[in-house]
Design a protein around this motif. Structure first.
Motif, PDB file in Angstrom:
ATOM      1  N   VAL A  51       0.836  -1.190   0.000  1.00  0.00           N
ATOM      2  CA  VAL A  51       0.000   0.000   0.000  1.00  0.00           C
ATOM      3  C   VAL A  51       0.872   1.241   0.000  1.00  0.00           C
ATOM      4  N   ARG A  52       0.387   2.271  -0.682  1.00  0.00           N
ATOM      5  CA  ARG A  52       1.117   3.533  -0.795  1.00  0.00           C
ATOM      6  C   ARG A  52       0.881   4.426   0.407  1.00  0.00           C
ATOM      7  N   SER A  53      -0.273   4.293   1.039  1.00  0.00           N
ATOM      8  CA  SER A  53      -0.560   5.108   2.215  1.00  0.00           C
ATOM      9  C   SER A  53      -1.413   4.310   3.178  1.00  0.00           C
ATOM     10  N   MET A  54      -1.213   4.566   4.456  1.00  0.00           N
ATOM     11  CA  MET A  54      -1.978   3.904   5.501  1.00  0.00           C
ATOM     12  C   MET A  54      -2.086   4.900   6.652  1.00  0.00           C
ATOM     13  N   VAL A  55      -3.067   5.778   6.535  1.00  0.00           N
ATOM     14  CA  VAL A  55      -3.154   6.924   7.436  1.00  0.00           C
ATOM     15  C   VAL A  55      -4.610   7.174   7.808  1.00  0.00           C
ATOM     16  N   PRO A  56      -4.860   7.969   8.868  1.00  0.00           N
ATOM     17  CA  PRO A  56      -6.225   8.443   9.114  1.00  0.00           C
ATOM     18  C   PRO A  56      -6.684   9.287   7.936  1.00  0.00           C
ATOM     19  N   TYR A  57      -7.986   9.477   7.832  1.00  0.00           N
ATOM     20  CA  TYR A  57      -8.502  10.215   6.673  1.00  0.00           C
ATOM     21  C   TYR A  57      -7.930  11.621   6.622  1.00  0.00           C
ATOM     22  N   ASP A  58      -7.572  12.036   5.430  1.00  0.00           N
ATOM     23  CA  ASP A  58      -7.028  13.364   5.200  1.00  0.00           C
ATOM     24  C   ASP A  58      -7.600  13.862   3.877  1.00  0.00           C
ATOM     25  N   ARG A  59      -7.933  15.143   3.809  1.00  0.00           N
ATOM     26  CA  ARG A  59      -8.504  15.699   2.579  1.00  0.00           C
ATOM     27  C   ARG A  59      -7.623  15.446   1.367  1.00  0.00           C
ATOM     28  N   ARG A  60      -6.308  15.377   1.579  1.00  0.00           N
ATOM     29  CA  ARG A  60      -5.396  15.189   0.451  1.00  0.00           C
ATOM     30  C   ARG A  60      -5.555  13.819  -0.210  1.00  0.00           C
ATOM     31  N   LEU A  61      -6.138  12.862   0.516  1.00  0.00           N
ATOM     32  CA  LEU A  61      -6.372  11.550  -0.096  1.00  0.00           C
ATOM     33  C   LEU A  61      -7.329  11.653  -1.274  1.00  0.00           C
ATOM     34  N   ASN A  62      -8.147  12.694  -1.319  1.00  0.00           N
ATOM     35  CA  ASN A  62      -9.108  12.859  -2.399  1.00  0.00           C
ATOM     36  C   ASN A  62      -8.719  13.984  -3.358  1.00  0.00           C
ATOM     37  N   GLN A  63      -7.515  14.503  -3.258  1.00  0.00           N
ATOM     38  CA  GLN A  63      -7.125  15.606  -4.123  1.00  0.00           C
ATOM     39  C   GLN A  63      -6.508  15.144  -5.438  1.00  0.00           C
ATOM     40  N   ASP A  64      -6.417  13.861  -5.647  1.00  0.00           N
ATOM     41  CA  ASP A  64      -5.828  13.376  -6.893  1.00  0.00           C
ATOM     42  C   ASP A  64      -6.869  12.662  -7.750  1.00  0.00           C
ATOM     43  N   THR A  65      -8.100  13.214  -7.750  1.00  0.00           N
ATOM     44  CA  THR A  65      -9.168  12.596  -8.528  1.00  0.00           C
ATOM     45  C   THR A  65      -8.819  12.522 -10.008  1.00  0.00           C
ATOM     46  N   LEU A  66      -8.097  13.516 -10.505  1.00  0.00           N
ATOM     47  CA  LEU A  66      -7.717  13.487 -11.913  1.00  0.00           C
ATOM     48  C   LEU A  66      -6.678  12.416 -12.202  1.00  0.00           C
ATOM     49  N   GLU A  67      -6.167  11.763 -11.147  1.00  0.00           N
ATOM     50  CA  GLU A  67      -5.220  10.676 -11.325  1.00  0.00           C
ATOM     51  C   GLU A  67      -5.906   9.302 -11.277  1.00  0.00           C
ATOM     52  N   LEU A  68      -7.218   9.262 -11.249  1.00  0.00           N
ATOM     53  CA  LEU A  68      -7.928   7.992 -11.186  1.00  0.00           C
ATOM     54  C   LEU A  68      -7.495   7.051 -12.308  1.00  0.00           C
ATOM     55  N   GLU A  69      -7.481   5.761 -11.989  1.00  0.00           N
ATOM     56  CA  GLU A  69      -7.072   4.752 -12.977  1.00  0.00           C
ATOM     57  C   GLU A  69      -7.973   4.758 -14.212  1.00  0.00           C
ATOM     58  N   LEU A  70      -9.192   5.249 -14.057  1.00  0.00           N
ATOM     59  CA  LEU A  70     -10.106   5.329 -15.193  1.00  0.00           C
ATOM     60  C   LEU A  70      -9.462   6.030 -16.379  1.00  0.00           C
ATOM     61  N   PHE A  71      -8.678   7.078 -16.118  1.00  0.00           N
ATOM     62  CA  PHE A  71      -8.121   7.891 -17.187  1.00  0.00           C
ATOM     63  C   PHE A  71      -6.948   7.214 -17.894  1.00  0.00           C
ATOM     64  N   CYS A  72      -6.584   6.024 -17.440  1.00  0.00           N
ATOM     65  CA  CYS A  72      -5.578   5.240 -18.157  1.00  0.00           C
ATOM     66  C   CYS A  72      -6.228   4.293 -19.174  1.00  0.00           C
ATOM     67  N   ALA A  73      -7.554   4.256 -19.189  1.00  0.00           N
ATOM     68  CA  ALA A  73      -8.265   3.383 -20.123  1.00  0.00           C
ATOM     69  C   ALA A  73      -8.272   4.007 -21.514  1.00  0.00           C
ATOM     70  N   LYS A  74      -8.323   3.159 -22.505  1.00  0.00           N
ATOM     71  CA  LYS A  74      -8.368   3.626 -23.882  1.00  0.00           C
ATOM     72  C   LYS A  74      -9.795   4.028 -24.246  1.00  0.00           C
ATOM     73  N   GLU A  75      -9.906   4.882 -25.220  1.00  0.00           N
ATOM     74  CA  GLU A  75     -11.221   5.336 -25.682  1.00  0.00           C
ATOM     75  C   GLU A  75     -12.071   4.143 -26.116  1.00  0.00           C
ATOM     76  N   LYS A  76     -13.339   4.156 -25.684  1.00  0.00           N
ATOM     77  CA  LYS A  76     -14.320   3.113 -26.026  1.00  0.00           C
ATOM     78  C   LYS A  76     -13.840   1.712 -25.643  1.00  0.00           C
ATOM     79  N   SER A  77     -13.228   1.587 -24.473  1.00  0.00           N
ATOM     80  CA  SER A  77     -12.666   0.290 -24.077  1.00  0.00           C
ATOM     81  C   SER A  77     -13.375  -0.366 -22.894  1.00  0.00           C
ATOM     82  N   LEU A  78     -14.289   0.338 -22.236  1.00  0.00           N
ATOM     83  CA  LEU A  78     -14.881  -0.182 -21.004  1.00  0.00           C
ATOM     84  C   LEU A  78     -16.233  -0.842 -21.264  1.00  0.00           C
ATOM     85  N   ASP A  79     -16.459  -1.959 -20.584  1.00  0.00           N
ATOM     86  CA  ASP A  79     -17.775  -2.593 -20.574  1.00  0.00           C
ATOM     87  C   ASP A  79     -18.649  -2.021 -19.470  1.00  0.00           C
TER      88      ASP A  79
END
Length: 435
Positions: free
Chosen positions: A81-109
């Motif tokens: 695991v990359r982090s193991m901490v109490p909840y912090d607002r910064r845990l949600n500040q990388d929404t634009l880094e979601l794995e979804l955006f590594c998917a190719k166009e028209k590739s998801l079921d």
């Protein structure tokens, strides 16, 4: 005489060497000469460096592995695991880094859309392995099921979901009851401001930064006034302001800087009457978290004590709460609570979901009590029954087991894994049956 002896010795040595080369067994000859050859070339050999493997540090790893063995799932990716901490607002500040955006166009079921009841604990890779489908997730804490979010969803569907795919919506009761244009996360406002061209460029630029091999047409050309250049410019200004604040006190953005940003691309700052999106100020958000508030829809406000949680994260999408949770989810088949009143705001939000194209499903998450199941079933019956498929995890929940969770519908510990398996089993049974 001496000259004759020297000739004899040389002749004898030559005959002995020739005999050895001609008649000694090949295997023995290799053993005799190989060490010399190895010693001669030892500095020319490229010996690969041994990369040390990281020791698993996920406190849930042994249980994940046990469950994985039972179902023939590979859960090794959860080990470190990359982090193991109490909840912090910064845990949600990388929404634009979601794995979804590594998917190719028209590739998801399957496209998963939701708030923290989806984002906390659900593991898309598990759903993929169990169902055999390609799955992407766009979910975050306090994302509302309203018109603003559905505009972003439409954009994600159009770009990532293949023809015949399905979008599954998983939202807590209270996040479905907010104003139509309320935005609690700046990323959603950013997505709504993009033009189609800007979003496509963002998607390609973002995928090029992933650990995937980009195809030639996916490599974007640089643009002077792209959304990326604006973000970079704004980020540098923010850093400069912070430095000045520390030394000079309060500092506001100059009118010249704002006019430049508005000149660079007027559409980014255009706010039509009635269309301006609202973002909850930080102070108000903290006040919401600290004080449970009842409203005209009933006591459906976020009621979580974030300080009591510890989260583990192994990638950029799944946050898993860990700890000594006492609540356990239950199986429930109670009837809908028909006394639950649907407001005009709720109805408008629901209509924005119904207007989305393609196949859609409504997810009722797991709960620790019957009342929430009853209200969610009432919402589905009154707003979505004729148009959306239903994933009622309360009915799918095993009778003899309970999964760790908090009092707000967030699975914890192994609960997220089990919820992922329930979603996958529904997809295995229903996805291809409607194609």
């Amino acid at each position: 005489m001496k000259y004759g002896m020297i000739q004899g010795i040389l002749l004898f040595s030559g005959i002995a060497a020739t005999t050895t080369l001609l008649f000694i067994p090949e295997s023995l000859a290799f053993d005799l000469f190989a060490p010399a050859r190895f010693e001669a070339n030892i500095y020319d050999q490229k010996v690969p460096k041994k990369v040390p493997e990281r020791t698993p540090n996920n406190p849930l790893y042994s249980e994940y592995k046990r469950r994985g063995r039972e179902l023939n799932l590979d859960l090794d990716f959860t080990g470190v695991v990359r982090s193991m901490v109490p909840y912090d607002r910064r845990l949600n500040q990388d929404t634009l880094e979601l794995e979804l955006f590594c998917a190719k166009e028209k590739s998801l079921d399957v496209l998963l859309i939701g708030d923290s009841t989806m984002a906390w604990g659900v593991i898309p890779e598990v759903i993929e392995q169990r169902s055999g489908l390609r799955v992407g997730m766009f979910a975050m804490r306090s994302m509302y099921l309203n018109q603003a979010t559905m505009r972003t969803t439409r954009r994600l569907q159009k770009y990532y979901l293949r023809d015949g795919g399905i979008t599954l919506f998983g939202f807590a009761i209270w996040t479905q009851l907010q104003e139509s244009e309320m935005v609690r996360r700046g990323e959603l406002r950013k997505f709504n401001q993009y033009s189609d061209e800007e979003f496509e460029r963002f998607a390609k630029e973002r995928r090029s930064s992933c650990n995937v091999e980009p195809e030639p047409e996916e490599i974007p050309e640089p643009r002077l006034f792209s959304r990326g250049s604006l973000d970079s410019y704004s980020a540098e200004l923010d850093l400069l302001r912070k430095d000045f604040r520390r030394s000079l006190g309060s500092l506001r953005e100059s009118s010249l800087a704002r006019e430049f940003r508005q000149w660079a691309h007027p559409a980014w700052f255009k706010a039509k009457t009635g269309d301006a999106q609202k973002e909850v100020p930080l102070e108000e958000e903290r006040r919401d978290e600290a004080q449970p508030v009842s409203n005209k829809f009933g006591d459906y406000k976020e009621r979580i004590s974030l300080a009591s949680f510890q989260f583990v994260r192994w990638d950029n999408q799944t946050l898993t709460a860990t700890g000594p949770f006492t609540l356990r989810s239950i199986r429930s088949t109670v009837d809908p609570d028909l006394s639950f009143q649907i407001s005009q705001t709720h109805r408008a939000n629901a209509q924005s979901l119904l207007d989305l194209p393609g196949r859609k499903g409504f997810v009722i998450t797991i709960y620790a009590e019957h009342r929430s199941y009853a209200i969610q079933r009432s919402i589905y019956a009154k707003l979505y029954k004729k148009h959306l498929e239903l994933l009622d995890l309360g009915e799918m929940h095993p009778q003899e087991r309970g999964f760790a969770m908090d009092n707000e519908g967030h699975p914890a510990n192994l609960g997220g894994l089990e919820k992922s398996l329930l979603i996958a089993d529904w997809l295995r049974k229903n996805f291809r049956s409607r194609m």
